[in-house]
Write a protein that holds these residues in place. Structure first.
Motif, PDB file in Angstrom:
ATOM      1  N   ALA A 461     -17.740  41.275  16.453  1.00  0.00           N
ATOM      2  CA  ALA A 461     -19.162  41.634  16.532  1.00  0.00           C
ATOM      3  C   ALA A 461     -19.944  40.968  15.405  1.00  0.00           C
ATOM      4  CB  ALA A 461     -19.314  43.151  16.478  1.00  0.00           C
ATOM      5  N   ALA A 462     -19.390  40.955  14.183  1.00  0.00           N
ATOM      6  CA  ALA A 462     -20.085  40.324  13.056  1.00  0.00           C
ATOM      7  C   ALA A 462     -20.309  38.846  13.320  1.00  0.00           C
ATOM      8  CB  ALA A 462     -19.275  40.527  11.772  1.00  0.00           C
ATOM      9  N   VAL A 463     -19.275  38.168  13.825  1.00  0.00           N
ATOM     10  CA  VAL A 463     -19.415  36.742  14.146  1.00  0.00           C
ATOM     11  C   VAL A 463     -20.448  36.537  15.242  1.00  0.00           C
ATOM     12  CG1 VAL A 463     -18.207  34.748  15.111  1.00  0.00           C
ATOM     13  CG2 VAL A 463     -17.077  36.179  13.393  1.00  0.00           C
ATOM     14  N   SER A 464     -20.454  37.413  16.239  1.00  0.00           N
ATOM     15  CA  SER A 464     -21.391  37.278  17.354  1.00  0.00           C
ATOM     16  C   SER A 464     -22.831  37.481  16.899  1.00  0.00           C
ATOM     17  CB  SER A 464     -21.043  38.286  18.457  1.00  0.00           C
ATOM     18  OG  SER A 464     -19.759  38.026  18.990  1.00  0.00           O
ATOM     19  N   TYR A 465     -23.067  38.437  15.994  1.00  0.00           N
ATOM     20  CA  TYR A 465     -24.426  38.653  15.499  1.00  0.00           C
ATOM     21  C   TYR A 465     -24.920  37.438  14.714  1.00  0.00           C
ATOM     22  CZ  TYR A 465     -24.046  43.559  16.870  1.00  0.00           C
ATOM     23  OH  TYR A 465     -23.907  44.714  17.578  1.00  0.00           O
ATOM     24  N   ARG A 466     -24.010  36.811  13.966  1.00  0.00           N
ATOM     25  CA  ARG A 466     -24.408  35.595  13.238  1.00  0.00           C
ATOM     26  C   ARG A 466     -24.723  34.456  14.221  1.00  0.00           C
ATOM     27  NH1 ARG A 466     -20.460  37.533   9.426  1.00  0.00           N
ATOM     28  NH2 ARG A 466     -18.793  36.295  10.381  1.00  0.00           N
ATOM     29  N   ARG A 467     -23.952  34.384  15.301  1.00  0.00           N
ATOM     30  CA  ARG A 467     -24.217  33.358  16.319  1.00  0.00           C
ATOM     31  C   ARG A 467     -25.561  33.599  16.991  1.00  0.00           C
ATOM     32  NH1 ARG A 467     -23.536  33.850  21.586  1.00  0.00           N
ATOM     33  NH2 ARG A 467     -22.152  35.652  21.362  1.00  0.00           N
ATOM     34  N   LEU A 468     -25.845  34.827  17.332  1.00  0.00           N
ATOM     35  CA  LEU A 468     -27.124  35.152  17.963  1.00  0.00           C
ATOM     36  C   LEU A 468     -28.284  34.920  16.997  1.00  0.00           C
ATOM     37  CD1 LEU A 468     -26.100  38.417  19.863  1.00  0.00           C
ATOM     38  CD2 LEU A 468     -26.600  36.183  20.867  1.00  0.00           C
ATOM     39  N   ALA A 469     -28.025  35.161  15.711  1.00  0.00           N
ATOM     40  CA  ALA A 469     -29.075  34.913  14.708  1.00  0.00           C
ATOM     41  C   ALA A 469     -29.416  33.430  14.655  1.00  0.00           C
ATOM     42  CB  ALA A 469     -28.626  35.405  13.338  1.00  0.00           C
ATOM     43  N   ALA A 470     -28.398  32.577  14.735  1.00  0.00           N
ATOM     44  CA  ALA A 470     -28.646  31.130  14.706  1.00  0.00           C
ATOM     45  C   ALA A 470     -29.476  30.701  15.903  1.00  0.00           C
ATOM     46  CB  ALA A 470     -27.317  30.380  14.673  1.00  0.00           C
ATOM     47  N   ALA A 471     -29.181  31.284  17.074  1.00  0.00           N
ATOM     48  CA  ALA A 471     -29.950  30.945  18.273  1.00  0.00           C
ATOM     49  C   ALA A 471     -31.390  31.436  18.152  1.00  0.00           C
ATOM     50  CB  ALA A 471     -29.280  31.551  19.500  1.00  0.00           C
ATOM     51  N   ALA A 472     -31.555  32.637  17.563  1.00  0.00           N
ATOM     52  CA  ALA A 472     -32.896  33.178  17.395  1.00  0.00           C
ATOM     53  C   ALA A 472     -33.706  32.358  16.404  1.00  0.00           C
ATOM     54  CB  ALA A 472     -32.814  34.636  16.945  1.00  0.00           C
ATOM     55  N   ALA A 473     -33.054  31.862  15.364  1.00  0.00           N
ATOM     56  CA  ALA A 473     -33.753  31.080  14.340  1.00  0.00           C
ATOM     57  C   ALA A 473     -34.334  29.801  14.921  1.00  0.00           C
ATOM     58  CB  ALA A 473     -32.812  30.753  13.192  1.00  0.00           C
ATOM     59  N   GLU A 474     -33.661  29.230  15.900  1.00  0.00           N
ATOM     60  CA  GLU A 474     -34.154  27.998  16.508  1.00  0.00           C
ATOM     61  C   GLU A 474     -35.495  28.204  17.202  1.00  0.00           C
ATOM     62  OE1 GLU A 474     -31.171  26.531  19.092  1.00  0.00           O
ATOM     63  OE2 GLU A 474     -29.769  25.984  17.472  1.00  0.00           O
ATOM     64  N   SER A 475     -35.756  29.448  17.626  1.00  0.00           N
ATOM     65  CA  SER A 475     -37.024  29.733  18.288  1.00  0.00           C
ATOM     66  C   SER A 475     -38.060  30.300  17.323  1.00  0.00           C
ATOM     67  CB  SER A 475     -36.810  30.723  19.439  1.00  0.00           C
ATOM     68  OG  SER A 475     -36.309  31.961  18.948  1.00  0.00           O
ATOM     69  N   GLY A 476     -37.723  30.294  16.024  1.00  0.00           N
ATOM     70  CA  GLY A 476     -38.666  30.769  15.023  1.00  0.00           C
ATOM     71  C   GLY A 476     -38.675  32.267  14.829  1.00  0.00           C
TER      72      GLY A 476
END
Length: 513
Positions: A461-476
């Motif tokens: 779950a921790a790794v997945s949240y970091r992955r989702l954060a990276a995707a969210a950051a790309e959209s600002g």
């Protein structure tokens, strides 16, 4: 016009076989209001493969056809030029599957043939109409003075014809259904029907009579293993595991709740038995099957991880500091986790429609039905099982060696210990009545699986949240909330690791005791 329905009545509680054309007895003396309904005939077409795979598996795939608008089926038996998949079937009828407990509706009326509920048996092969069944039912309903429906007697006749040979089979029975309450009406009707039937009838809970099932013909093959041998033991373990796997397969295709977990567990248990008890059956076949199942298990693992993450989102947010995760982040997480789950389950369904999966099921059938002998096939089952379980205990010890029972070099050692403990546990559970070889410690193995599973789930779950954060950051999008959730899960993993270390310490002593 008769409007009373059967909704208030239970299933038939007594049935009588009727060998001839005798009529139901007169029931008017037993109730204030007796209504005889016109006979209704339902025509069903049974679909199957050319080699009758469904019939031999005890399954009927049925399409109900209105008699006033019969289905047009090509004489070649290919379902009117639709390639044998039923895609051109029309009319108002519906599809159903009967596995021996009565028909269950599948798909929607007028839709193409729904293969998924039976694809684990069909395995990509085309189907066609093979038999036609007419079921004619005449109902007699008995009402009390207050108008309440007290009982119902059905006169049922089934005529079934084989499309290939023009053979006709018939069966007839009477069935009594009542409202479940005590009363003279039901008792009197039951006595009258029993006397007229010249048959004691089947008691409550007995199956409703049906036509005799189609049986698989006896074919040549490997000689059945001797009872008490290693091969017979392993074959006896694999047979119910195959049944379990075939039962859960249609539920995965339907995306039923929590079914991926059940499917993954069935795969793990089957793979563990094949590995732990190698040598009893042909090694080339068992190892090939293990490899095929391992490939499917990887796809199922991705789907299960996505399912766990989807279900953990609310829990993780609840553990986070108040106000650290705003509504927008939570909504995005929910949507992203569900999208990941749907994509992963879709990939798993594609895997279950693949030739690789059908080949694995064919190999499993070969192991169970033929039981091809391995190098240790004739060994005494008790001696074989004891030796193999000792071997699995040694495997667990090797996974723990060098760590003093407390793996600390990342998650991979933990994962290795968990897999070894799980395989030993499944081997012990499969041992059945074999004299004790450590079954009293099953709880410890289960505890290790659970605690290490908690650690791995939190880390994932921790790794997945970091992955989702990276995707969210790309959209600002602000990713602060994602970081908070990753931190929460990382702390949860550390907490669970303390429990896991205690469980591993107990396991360390158990496998050396």
């Amino acid at each position: 016009m008769e409007t009373t329905t059967r909704d208030t009545l239970a299933d038939p509680r007594r049935t009588w076989r009727i060998p001839d054309d005798r009529r139901l007895p007169a029931l008017e003396p037993y109730a204030d209001d007796v209504r005889r309904l016109p006979s209704v005939t339902v025509r069903e077409t049974l679909w199957d493969t050319d080699d009758r795979a469904l019939a031999f598996a005890g399954i009927e795939l049925l399409h109900a056809d209105p008699l006033d608008a019969p289905r047009q089926v090509d004489d070649a038996g290919d379902g009117g030029g639709d390639g044998g998949d039923g895609s051109s079937s029309g009319g108002d009828g519906g599809w159903s599957v009967d596995r021996g407990q009565g028909p269950e509706a599948v798909g929607v009326p007028g839709a193409p043939l729904p293969r998924d509920p039976v694809e684990a048996v069909l395995r990509g092969r085309p189907v066609r109409p093979v038999r036609v069944r007419d079921t004619t039912t005449t109902l007699v309903r008995l009402h009390g003075r207050d108008g309440r429906l007290r009982a119902e007697v059905a006169d049922v006749r089934v005529d079934e014809g084989d499309r290939d040979t023009a053979l006709l089979r018939s069966a007839r029975w009477w069935a009594l259904t009542d409202d479940g309450g005590p009363g003279q009406v039901v008792r009197a009707v039951e006595r009258a029907v029993t006397d007229a039937a010249d048959d004691d009838g089947r008691a409550p809970g007995d199956p409703v009579p049906t036509l005799a099932p189609v049986r698989r013909p006896v074919t040549g093959g490997s000689e059945r293993p001797r009872p008490g041998s290693a091969a017979a033991f392993v074959r006896g373990v694999l047979a119910p595991l195959r049944t379990e796997l075939l039962a859960v397969d249609p539920r995965v295709r339907a995306d039923s709740d929590d079914v991926v977990h059940a499917f993954r567990k069935a795969l793990r248990r089957l793979r563990s038995v094949l590995a732990a008890y190698r040598g009893a059956l042909d090694s080339d076949l068992t190892e090939s099957l293990r490899a095929r199942l391992r490939s499917t298990a990887r796809v199922a693992g991705v789907a299960r991880d996505a399912e766990v993450l989807r279900d953990r989102v609310e829990h993780t947010v609840a553990m986070a500091p108040s106000g650290s995760v705003d509504t927008a982040v939570l909504d995005h997480l929910r949507a992203a986790a569900e999208a990941d789950r749907r994509a992963a389950v879709a990939a798993l369904r594609d895997e279950l429609r693949s030739g690789a999966w059908f080949g694995a099921l064919d190999q499993l059938d070969d192991l169970v039905d033929r039981a091809p002998a391995g190098t240790r096939a004739k060994q005494d089952a008790v001696a074989f099982t004891t030796q193999r379980i000792h071997h699995e205990r040694a495997r667990v010890r090797r996974a723990l060696d060098g760590t003093d029972g407390l793996p600390a070099d990342g998650l991979e050692p933990l994962h290795d210990v968990r897999k070894a403990a799980r395989r030993l546990r499944y081997a012990l559970e499969a041992a059945g009545d074999v004299p004790d070889v450590g079954k009293r410690r099953l709880g410890r193995f289960r505890r290790v699986q659970e605690t290490l599973g908690d650690v791995l789930d939190a880390e994932h779950a921790a790794v997945s949240y970091r992955r989702l954060a990276a995707a969210a950051a790309e959209s600002g999008t602000d990713t602060f909330g994602y970081g908070v959730l990753a931190m929460v899960e990382r702390r949860a993993a550390e907490h669970h690791l303390d429990d896991a270390r205690r469980a591993l310490g107990q396991l360390h002593r158990a496998v050396r005791g």
